[in-house]
Motif scaffolding. Structure first.
Motif, PDB file in Angstrom:
ATOM      1  N   ARG A 212      16.580   8.864  11.071  1.00 30.08           N
ATOM      2  CA  ARG A 212      16.370   8.320   9.727  1.00 30.08           C
ATOM      3  C   ARG A 212      14.954   8.540   9.188  1.00 30.08           C
ATOM      4  NH1 ARG A 212      19.576   5.135  12.707  1.00 30.08           N
ATOM      5  NH2 ARG A 212      21.657   4.636  11.861  1.00 30.08           N
ATOM      6  N   GLY A 213      14.151   9.260   9.913  1.00 33.31           N
ATOM      7  CA  GLY A 213      12.773   9.471   9.486  1.00 33.31           C
ATOM      8  C   GLY A 213      11.873   8.336   9.944  1.00 33.31           C
ATOM      9  N   GLU A 214      12.214   7.110   9.517  1.00 32.06           N
ATOM     10  CA  GLU A 214      11.497   5.924   9.962  1.00 32.06           C
ATOM     11  C   GLU A 214      12.497   4.795  10.173  1.00 32.06           C
ATOM     12  OE1 GLU A 214       7.123   5.356   8.326  1.00 32.06           O
ATOM     13  OE2 GLU A 214       8.469   5.807   6.663  1.00 32.06           O
TER      14      GLU A 214
ATOM     15  N   ILE B 257       6.359  -2.748   9.746  1.00 35.36           N
ATOM     16  CA  ILE B 257       5.873  -1.367   9.730  1.00 35.36           C
ATOM     17  C   ILE B 257       7.044  -0.412   9.898  1.00 35.36           C
ATOM     18  CG2 ILE B 257       3.603  -1.968  10.669  1.00 35.36           C
ATOM     19  CD1 ILE B 257       4.651  -0.957  13.407  1.00 35.36           C
ATOM     20  N   GLY B 258       6.779   0.856   9.658  1.00 42.53           N
ATOM     21  CA  GLY B 258       7.764   1.894   9.924  1.00 42.53           C
ATOM     22  C   GLY B 258       7.417   2.630  11.205  1.00 42.53           C
TER      23      GLY B 258
ATOM     24  N   ARG C 152      21.263  -3.424   3.065  1.00 47.23           N
ATOM     25  CA  ARG C 152      21.539  -2.807   4.363  1.00 47.23           C
ATOM     26  C   ARG C 152      20.452  -1.843   4.799  1.00 47.23           C
ATOM     27  NH1 ARG C 152      27.385  -0.294   4.429  1.00 47.23           N
ATOM     28  NH2 ARG C 152      26.645   0.226   6.529  1.00 47.23           N
ATOM     29  N   HIS C 153      19.743  -1.252   3.836  1.00 51.93           N
ATOM     30  CA  HIS C 153      18.704  -0.291   4.198  1.00 51.93           C
ATOM     31  C   HIS C 153      17.349  -0.959   4.436  1.00 51.93           C
ATOM     32  CE1 HIS C 153      18.292  -1.017  -0.070  1.00 51.93           C
ATOM     33  NE2 HIS C 153      17.122  -0.413  -0.106  1.00 51.93           N
TER      34      HIS C 153
ATOM     35  N   ARG D 202       0.849  -1.176   0.000  1.00 51.32           N
ATOM     36  CA  ARG D 202       0.000   0.000   0.000  1.00 51.32           C
ATOM     37  C   ARG D 202       0.892   1.236   0.000  1.00 51.32           C
ATOM     38  NH1 ARG D 202      -4.981   0.353  -1.440  1.00 51.32           N
ATOM     39  NH2 ARG D 202      -5.461   2.008   0.033  1.00 51.32           N
ATOM     40  N   LYS D 203       0.465   2.284  -0.698  1.00 54.39           N
ATOM     41  CA  LYS D 203       1.231   3.524  -0.696  1.00 54.39           C
ATOM     42  C   LYS D 203       1.449   4.030   0.724  1.00 54.39           C
ATOM     43  CE  LYS D 203      -0.139   6.798  -3.469  1.00 54.39           C
ATOM     44  NZ  LYS D 203      -1.033   7.623  -4.321  1.00 54.39           N
ATOM     45  N   LYS D 204       0.400   3.892   1.549  1.00 52.59           N
ATOM     46  CA  LYS D 204       0.470   4.418   2.908  1.00 52.59           C
ATOM     47  C   LYS D 204       1.381   3.586   3.810  1.00 52.59           C
ATOM     48  CE  LYS D 204      -3.668   1.918   4.399  1.00 52.59           C
ATOM     49  NZ  LYS D 204      -5.064   2.035   4.843  1.00 52.59           N
ATOM     50  N   ASP D 205       1.707   2.330   3.399  1.00 52.71           N
ATOM     51  CA  ASP D 205       2.571   1.470   4.212  1.00 52.71           C
ATOM     52  C   ASP D 205       4.042   1.551   3.815  1.00 52.71           C
ATOM     53  OD1 ASP D 205       0.461   0.557   5.760  1.00 52.71           O
ATOM     54  OD2 ASP D 205       0.056  -1.156   4.463  1.00 52.71           O
ATOM     55  N   LEU D 206       4.332   2.274   2.730  1.00 49.39           N
ATOM     56  CA  LEU D 206       5.715   2.436   2.296  1.00 49.39           C
ATOM     57  C   LEU D 206       6.550   3.042   3.428  1.00 49.39           C
ATOM     58  CD1 LEU D 206       7.864   2.540  -0.027  1.00 49.39           C
ATOM     59  CD2 LEU D 206       7.035   4.866  -0.466  1.00 49.39           C
ATOM     60  N   ILE D 207       7.721   2.460   3.675  1.00 39.73           N
ATOM     61  CA  ILE D 207       8.635   2.970   4.699  1.00 39.73           C
ATOM     62  C   ILE D 207       9.764   3.719   3.995  1.00 39.73           C
ATOM     63  CG2 ILE D 207      10.215   2.357   6.580  1.00 39.73           C
ATOM     64  CD1 ILE D 207       8.586  -0.266   6.866  1.00 39.73           C
ATOM     65  N   ILE D 208      10.046   4.920   4.457  1.00 42.16           N
ATOM     66  CA  ILE D 208      11.162   5.693   3.902  1.00 42.16           C
ATOM     67  C   ILE D 208      12.209   5.820   5.006  1.00 42.16           C
ATOM     68  CG2 ILE D 208      11.905   7.834   2.807  1.00 42.16           C
ATOM     69  CD1 ILE D 208       9.068   8.220   1.825  1.00 42.16           C
ATOM     70  N   ARG D 209      13.255   5.029   4.898  1.00 47.20           N
ATOM     71  CA  ARG D 209      14.319   4.984   5.917  1.00 47.20           C
ATOM     72  C   ARG D 209      15.572   5.652   5.357  1.00 47.20           C
ATOM     73  NH1 ARG D 209      18.857   2.303   7.552  1.00 47.20           N
ATOM     74  NH2 ARG D 209      19.037   1.951   9.813  1.00 47.20           N
ATOM     75  N   GLY D 210      15.931   6.776   5.956  1.00 43.55           N
ATOM     76  CA  GLY D 210      17.132   7.477   5.514  1.00 43.55           C
ATOM     77  C   GLY D 210      17.087   7.879   4.056  1.00 43.55           C
TER      78      GLY D 210
END
Length: 494
Positions: A432-434, A425-426, A463-464, A392-400
């Motif tokens: 790192r934001g999440e 989940i994030g 690694r990410h 889902r777009k809303k479940d996308l995790i943006i880490r660093g």
């Protein structure tokens, strides 16, 4: 053009009057008996002034009364509004007021909630009953008339009422029964899915009755109860969500019996981990066909089909008469299609796309763009047409600054021998934001530490991508259709 969802049942009653239509415990209703019950209850509704243009809400569990009420409302010419059976009275009252329901059909354990909600909305509660009068036939409806108003889960704000036409539902049931599953009157389908939900209602109930097959209802799902029912009733088709497949796989590990008649499983509602698919197929000696869709697509949109082949981990190809493509998720006011191999938003168009949201033109305009329905799901299409849902777009995790798709991480963790279920989940992270968090349920009798699972993931993911946080739970929070409620996990910090 005249077309009614009620004809799915009336035609089968004409062709197969003496065959069993619905099984609920010791109750066995033939098609002739069920259709007679429907026409008699439709006459009761008509006597109360309910007809074309009216909406009737239905608050019932997975019992024989659900198809009786559902088809009676449609046979009377009205629109049916199935209500989520786990809502509290205030939430039910909102649905009644928002939909403008003229009456609420309810019974059994749900009667107290129904009475409180109906009183707040100022309407009456009706029980399913067979009156002395009987409608001679189902009322005629136009193909574009609204057959059902299905309320979305309301994960953000109030739930919205999705308007599904007679054409939407008749076509979806017909495609599911024929092209996708090849159902015949000799099939027996186990209906564990909530009938108020689009998956259980359209793919299980409507498709089964369209084919003249038998629908076995299980009011309360558990792995052992479903396995027992499959063996006893000689079930040939099982429809469920991933959590149900997990429960069945666990149940059969402690039971010597096997459902010998089972020929196929159908999975939808959420992504099915390939590791779970493999475990189920090995234990049950059959195959699972995974599909994809939403309430707004009636729901079947794509499917692993015999005609186009099966590829585990994907949701197959679009069903007959439907197109699915990948669009740029950043272009909200226009649909800009992307080439195969690129990740973007899944968009759908065809006979299955709903007519919009009830009294919400702004929300409708946001998802119906350039003739396409924007699903809110991220996916990628291979050159040979197989569609994979990424997340889902809303479940996308943006880490660093890097995009991480939870499903990819879940697939890796699901293959760990100690893991029974997992949701990724994030969580908010100041640096790192999440940060990536895995909520894990271990298999019965298995042991593993957070460090074990982090190390397993680190060996198999970039690694990410691998989770730095692991939380062990006794169970994952689930919605009524068995979908994991990731919002609840985020709010609880997993």
């Amino acid at each position: 053009m005249q077309l009614s969802v009620a004809t799915l049942l009336s035609d089968s009653a004409r062709r197969h009057p003496d065959r069993v239509a619905v099984v609920e415990g010791e109750v066995r209703l033939t098609y002739a008996r069920l259709w007679d019950d429907v026409l008699r209850f439709a006459a009761v509704l008509r006597a109360r002034g309910i007809g074309h243009g009216d909406r009737v809400a239905v608050l019932l569990g997975n019992t024989a009364d659900f198809p009786r009420a559902y088809y009676a409302v449609l046979a009377a010419g009205a629109t049916v509004v199935p209500v989520h059976a786990l809502l509290v009275a205030d939430e039910v009252a909102y649905v009644l007021r928002h939909s403008g329901a003229k009456a609420l059909v309810a019974g059994g354990a749900l009667r107290p909630v129904a009475e409180a909600a109906a009183a707040a909305a100022g309407i009456e509660v009706l029980e399913v009953s067979a009156g002395e009068e009987r409608l001679p036939r189902a009322a005629e409806s136009a193909a574009t008339d609204i057959a059902a108003v299905l309320y979305t889960s309301g994960t953000t704000g109030r739930p919205k009422g999705a308007l599904l036409t007679h054409l939407n539902l008749v076509m979806n049931a017909t495609v599911c029964a024929g092209d996708l599953l090849g159902l015949t009157p000799d099939d027996t389908v186990l209906g564990c899915l909530p009938l108020f939900h689009s998956y259980g209602q359209s793919c299980a109930m409507n498709a089964t009755l369209r084919a003249g097959a038998a629908l076995v209802l299980l009011p309360r799902f558990s792995g052992p109860a479903a396995l027992d029912t499959m063996v006893r009733e000689r079930v040939t088709v099982f429809m469920g969500v991933p959590t149900m497949y997990h429960a069945l796989t666990e149940a059969i590990a402690h039971d010597d019996r096997r459902p010998a008649a089972l020929r196929v499983g159908v999975s939808g509602g959420a992504a099915l981990p390939v590791a779970l698919l493999e475990r189920f197929e090995a234990a049950f000696g059959t195959e699972i066909l995974e599909g994809y869709g939403l309430t707004e697509t009636s729901p079947a949109a794509t499917f692993n089909q015999r005609a186009t082949g099966r590829r585990p981990g994907t949701v197959g190809h679009p069903v007959w008469g439907v197109e699915a493509a990948i669009a740029d998720p950043e272009r909200e006011r226009r649909v800009a299609l992307l080439p195969d191999g690129e990740v973007g938003e899944v968009v759908v168009r065809g006979h299955n796309v709903f007519a919009g949201y009830l009294d919400d033109p702004e929300a409708t305009a946001a998802v119906l763009v350039d003739g396409w329905f924007r699903t809110g799901d991220l996916g990628v299409r291979a050159e040979d047409g197989f569609l994979t849902i990424v997340d889902r777009k809303k479940d996308l995790i943006i880490r660093g600054g890097f995009n991480v798709y939870p499903r990819e991480v879940e697939e890796v963790l699901a293959r760990h021998p100690a893991v029974a279920q997992v949701a990724v989940i994030g969580l908010p992270d100041p640096a790192r934001g999440e940060e990536i968090c895995a909520a894990v349920v271990l298999r019965h009798g298995a042991t593993a530490t957070a460090e074990d699972l982090v190390a397993w993931s680190r060996e198999r993911l970039g690694r990410h991508k691998y989770p730095r946080v692991v939380r062990f739970l006794s169970e994952l929070p689930l919605g009524p259709s068995g979908k994991v409620l990731k919002r609840d996990l985020r709010e609880a910090g997993a």
